[in-house]
Design a protein around this motif. Structure first.
Motif: not given
Length: 479
Positions: A199-206
């Motif tokens: 799962x690629x990193x998404x805006x708002x995730x740490x």
């Protein structure tokens, strides 16, 4: 009778033959540590603890792996909620980072397992400690044509379910009848049923919840984690994969598909334990019909809770009712009352003392209800022997009862407070039981002065004695 277990994959009870003679390798799914343990978690752990104990009784050297899922959407969401006001979850800690939250709940699971006598596994790997192995497995699947990076540039990687003709075989489903996989945004998928491997990193995730990868920073998919960890510790083929019935789909279906698609034979047996219900209904927080292990342990002893959670056949539904723990307590009191009256000294069990009927029941797909019937019949026979002063018969029955309780793990359920049943407590138990047996003999001979003197001496030493129709029980004073 040889060992036989029900295999979910073939839907039949089959003879168990291990991959390596004399050794058995077992993996069962542990917790996603995003909250306090619930009764389903501990029922599953007890079921597979009974399995591994019995394999050892039958002479197998057992390697057990139970994973910890310490990175997950729910963990991140709960951590994020801890930074918001007000905190709705009574167990929440303000401003708690996801990794701290996961570790805190992991310790709560260990406390529950230890209290109920669930033996520690050989290895208990965390998902976050095995990212390189996950990358390797994803790369193998891409090279074999069974996985692909998302086309939308998100950094997601998906398993292509239509590339694997056997997909759905564990749960005997047709892929066209399945619902879409809800574990990632479907926009980059070739098929809505394709599930996420990465799962690629998404805006708002740490940023701390993302690791570098060939496909971009991100984190592993849930199903991928187990496949990578079991292969790391047990190899590409092993004997038994277990878990709760609710994990058959999609979790275990996806595990099996991605592992076999990578060229791994994977599990030879799939074993699943049944669910726990409340008065015939599914437990639900919204309905308010749940009961937690912590609540059970407030009502009675760990030994009674373990007896209750382990008394049904592992594949059947276990139904909890308000009287369930009382009934389990009465059963445990009959067992312990006989052992106290017999003067059995305890100590390490001798498996040669196990009744043949008990062994046959356990060999037959862990038929614990039938094994418990043998246990209680032996208790009755032992009490009958005591009633006619047949000391030899009572001793044989006590040795058999002691071996059976040990085989079922009842002896390892810890007393309140979490104290271990180490050599000190074992020695104390033997000494107190000896005194109680002497007191019972004095009472039988109407030597009331001697009986009272023994009780007074125990009380002065901090031992509380409770008399019942089934004999005397003892506990340590909390004063």
């Amino acid at each position: 009778m040889s060992l036989r277990f029900y295999d979910t994959a073939t839907a039949e009870v089959r003879e168990f033959t291990s991959l390596t003679p004399g050794a058995a390798r077992v993996y069962y799914c542990g917790a996603t540590v995003q909250g306090m343990p619930h009764v389903g978690h501990v029922r599953s752990a007890i079921a597979f603890d009974q399995l591994t104990r019995w394999l050892r009784v039958r002479g197998y050297a057992v390697t057990v792996v139970r994973n910890v899922t310490d990175i997950d959407d729910k963990i991140l969401a709960k951590s994020r909620a801890s930074f918001e006001e007000p905190l709705e979850d009574p167990d929440a800690v303000p401003n708690e980072e996801w990794w701290a939250l996961a570790y805190r709940y992991e310790q709560e699971f260990l406390k529950a397992y230890d209290a109920l006598g669930v033996q520690r596994p050989t290895y208990e790997p965390r998902a976050t400690g095995h990212i390189p192995e996950m990358h390797q497995l994803i790369q193998q699947l891409i090279e074999r044509g069974h996985a692909y990076p998302a086309s939308d540039g998100s950094g997601d990687v998906y398993f292509d379910v239509r590339s694997w003709p056997a997909y759905g075989s564990l749960t005997r489903q047709n892929v066209d009848d399945m619902q879409a996989a809800p574990d990632a945004d479907p926009r980059g998928k070739r098929d809505p049923r394709d599930f996420a491997l990465w799962k690629g990193w998404k805006e708002g995730e740490p940023e701390t919840a993302a690791w570098p990868s060939p496909w971009g920073n991100g984190r592993p998919g849930w199903h991928l984690e187990c496949s990578a960890m079991v292969t790391r510790y047990l190899g590409t083929e092993f004997d038994i994969h277990g878990g709760g019935l609710d994990l058959r789909f999609p979790h275990h279906e996806n595990e099996m598909a991605q592992s076999q698609a990578a060229g791994h034979p994977f599990a030879r047996f799939w074993m699943h334990n049944g669910m726990v219900t409340y008065a015939g209904e599914k437990m639900s927080k919204s309905v308010g019909n749940t009961v937690s292990p912590a609540e059970m342990l407030q009502l009675t002893t760990p030994r009674v809770v373990r007896y209750y959670l382990g008394q049904a056949h592992y594949r059947s539904v276990l139904d909890y009712r308000p009287t369930s723990l009382q009934e389990a307590a009465a059963a445990v009191e009959r067992i312990d009352g006989f052992l106290a009256k017999s003067g059995h000294a305890g100590g390490a069990p001798d498996w040669a003392d196990l009744p043949e009927e008990f062994g046959a029941a356990m060999d037959d797909d862990l038929n614990v209800p039938r094994a418990l019937a043998v246990l209680h019949e032996t208790v009755r026979a032992g009490n009958s022997a005591l009633a006619v002063n047949d000391s030899a018969g009572a001793a044989r029955a006590a040795a058999a009862v002691s071996a059976m309780t040990a085989a079922l793990g009842l002896d390892d359920a810890r007393p309140a407070g979490g104290a271990e049943k180490g050599p000190e407590l074992t020695a104390l138990d033997a000494l107190v039981r000896s005194q109680l047996a002497e007191r019972a003999a004095a009472r039988a001979g109407r030597d009331w002065a001697r009986a009272d003197a023994i009780r007074d001496a125990l009380t002065e030493a901090g031992v509380v004695v409770e008399d019942s129709a089934d004999g005397a029980r003892w506990s340590l004073s909390r004063g």
